[in-house]
Design an enzyme around this catalytic site. Structure first.
Site, PDB file in Angstrom:
ATOM      1  N   ALA A 173      30.819  13.489 -56.907  1.00 11.01           N
ATOM      2  CA  ALA A 173      29.554  12.617 -56.640  1.00 11.01           C
ATOM      3  C   ALA A 173      30.132  11.191 -56.840  1.00 11.01           C
ATOM      4  CB  ALA A 173      28.618  12.617 -57.720  1.00 11.01           C
ATOM      5  N   HIS A 192      26.728  14.709 -53.271  1.00  8.28           N
ATOM      6  CA  HIS A 192      25.797  13.999 -53.516  1.00  8.28           C
ATOM      7  C   HIS A 192      26.247  12.566 -53.646  1.00  8.28           C
ATOM      8  CE1 HIS A 192      26.140  16.689 -57.132  1.00  8.28           C
ATOM      9  NE2 HIS A 192      26.996  16.093 -57.260  1.00  8.28           N
ATOM     10  N   GLY A 235       0.653  -1.257   0.087  1.00  6.59           N
ATOM     11  CA  GLY A 235       0.104   0.067  -0.013  1.00  6.59           C
ATOM     12  C   GLY A 235       0.857   1.340  -0.099  1.00  6.59           C
ATOM     13  N   ALA A 274      38.422  11.306 -62.491  1.00  3.63           N
ATOM     14  CA  ALA A 274      37.016  10.411 -62.077  1.00  3.63           C
ATOM     15  C   ALA A 274      37.532   9.240 -62.347  1.00  3.63           C
ATOM     16  CB  ALA A 274      35.934  11.044 -63.221  1.00  3.63           C
ATOM     17  N   ASN A 327      36.117  20.051 -52.695  1.00  2.00           N
ATOM     18  CA  ASN A 327      35.128  19.374 -53.381  1.00  2.00           C
ATOM     19  C   ASN A 327      35.024  17.935 -53.648  1.00  2.00           C
ATOM     20  OD1 ASN A 327      32.097  20.460 -54.827  1.00  2.00           O
ATOM     21  ND2 ASN A 327      33.126  18.616 -56.001  1.00  2.00           N
ATOM     22  N   GLU A 342     -14.328   8.275  -1.957  1.00  2.00           N
ATOM     23  CA  GLU A 342     -14.242   7.458  -3.160  1.00  2.00           C
ATOM     24  C   GLU A 342     -15.504   7.434  -3.676  1.00  2.00           C
ATOM     25  OE1 GLU A 342     -11.652   6.208  -4.398  1.00  2.00           O
ATOM     26  OE2 GLU A 342     -10.471   7.312  -2.451  1.00  2.00           O
TER      27      GLU A 342
END
Length: 462
Positions: free
Chosen positions: A368, A351, A65, A411, A365, A143
């Site tokens: 991609a 990206h 309780g 590339a 830079n 109550e």
């Protein structure tokens, strides 16, 4: 809750239920803060050690309780304390420190032995009613099932939160009986004991009845989350933040903002996230423990443990993992994932790339479809790219490797050796054209017909 997680450890707005209650109680700056633990106490105690290491715990081995629970709490403090004892429930995350301060102040000002936190609700069905005398003192908590029709018309209810005189509480708990249907020690019985002894029982009414709401299922959890989230967003907007659509924006209580921030729809902000002046986040972004610099823009992004510099741009559809540091006016673009990467001022990863375990200097830079190949199957390795570099598209940087300042890479290159400053690195096979291959290997195909037609056109032009 129908969950393996103890109820008080369920999370809303960046804190557990008990974490919210501790935050509110902590605003009283109490001499002692004790949490009574029982069910699943190992998990609860471990959580408390993590979020509030200064809090003491008292074990209620058998749940006998609410009165018994408070008695266990007092025994942790030696059995009795002087001054005011405030008792709160661990599943009331909407309770505020301001309401507890009001409760404590009313308790002291009125000279009460006990002061009940109450609330006036639109529908009091099922709740214990607060019955007062002409002086405003509380004479009973009845109550619902035991209330008369007149008493059921009362809309002021008991919250289960109390302020007690510590010494009187300890003495009254010794006299609480267990001759009830549950065989338990009820804390509410203390009110009758103190009143019969000639002490005053008072009440303090909460300004918003929703503060006293306890959480007992997932529906109530979601309702409390909505209320608490609205509170956080309201405070942010009143401090100078634009929240475009509060209905779809979710923010933890630990998130901080500066003025003129804009939060777009569908955004979630968690943990220690901070948005600096003039920054914009969203739509559809989820940031956790992330700092966004002044004037930066973060769009359709997931970020965890990252830093975005002032005036930088991120996204859309970027994933910033822990350890990402993007410098001022830098860019992490569409379909880019970063991890443990320091990217310098003005540098762009626009990206379709992965940058992991890397340091990139200023104003470079990254082309991609570049991949920083950092894992050899056993260990992670680091890549360094200098300042003012230009790397080609579809590059593989096989770590450990260093690209010197001002260097270029062609590339399609797979870079496995260091590139000196100012050099051009080319690491790809020579192109070879096999004339007439399509006509021989794919005769009659659409490609063969197109090639034949092109050849005729070229011959005619000649």
């Amino acid at each position: 809750m129908k969950s393996a997680t103890p109820k008080v450890l369920h999370d809303i707005c960046g804190r557990s239920l008990v974490g919210h209650v501790l935050a509110a109680a902590g605003e009283l700056q109490p001499d002692n803060l004790v949490v009574v633990v029982g069910h699943a106490r190992e998990k609860v105690t471990a959580h408390l050690a993590e979020i509030a290491p200064g809090v003491r715990t008292a074990v209620q081995a058998e749940q006998n309780g609410t009165g018994h629970a408070v008695r266990m709490g007092l025994e942790e403090l030696g059995g009795s304390v002087s001054g005011t004892v405030v008792v709160v429930c661990g599943d009331t995350p909407l309770l505020t420190g301001e309401t507890l301060r009001q409760l404590s102040a009313t308790h002291s000002a009125d000279g009460n032995a006990v002061t009940v936190l109450t609330a006036e609700v639109p529908d009091a069905t099922g709740y214990g009613r607060i019955v007062r005398d002409d002086s405003g003192a509380v004479i009973a908590i009845v109550e619902h099932k035991d209330a008369s029709e007149e008493q059921r018309a009362i809309r002021e209810i008991n919250s289960g939160v109390f302020a007690f005189d510590g010494a009187l509480l300890a003495d009254a708990l010794k006299r609480v009986r267990t001759d009830n249907s549950q065989g338990e020690e009820y804390l509410t019985d203390v009110l009758g004991i103190l009143r019969e002894a000639g002490h005053r029982v008072g009440a303090s009414v909460a300004g918003d009845h929703r503060e006293i709401a306890g959480i007992n299922n997932r529906v109530q959890l979601s309702e409390a989350r909505r209320i608490l989230n609205d509170r956080v967003l309201t405070a942010a907007m009143l401090s100078g933040v634009t929240v475009v659509d509060p209905a779809t924006t979710w923010v933890d209580v630990s998130v901080t903002f500066e003025q003129d921030v804009v939060v777009h729809p569908g955004t979630q902000l968690h943990g220690a996230t901070h948005l600096a002046e003039g920054s914009e986040v969203g739509p559809n972004s989820r940031l956790t423990d992330t700092r966004v610099g002044a004037g930066a823009r973060v769009d359709n992004t997931v970020a965890l443990g990252a830093e975005v510099g002032a005036e930088a741009t991120v996204g859309p559809y970027a994933y910033l993992r822990p350890g990402t540091r993007l410098g001022r006016k830098g860019k992490i673009g569409t379909y880019v994932e970063t991890k443990n990467a320091s990217i310098g001022e003005g540098t762009k990863v626009p990206h379709l790339s992965y940058v992991g375990d890397a340091t990139i200097g200023e104003f470079s830079n990254i082309g991609a479809a570049s991949v920083f190949v950092n894992y050899d199957g056993q260990d992670k390795h680091h890549t360094t790219v200098g300042s003012h570099c230009r790397t080609g598209s579809d590059n593989m940087f096989v770590a450990p490797v260093t690209i010197g300042d001002g260097a270029y890479t062609a590339a399609g290159s797979v870079i496995t050796k260091d590139v000196p400053p100012g050099s051009l690195a080319v690491a790809r096979g020579q192109q070879r054209n096999i004339e007439g291959w399509v006509a021989r290997k794919r005769p009659g195909s659409a490609a063969a017909k197109a090639a034949e037609e092109a050849s005729r056109g070229s011959a005619g032009e000649g």
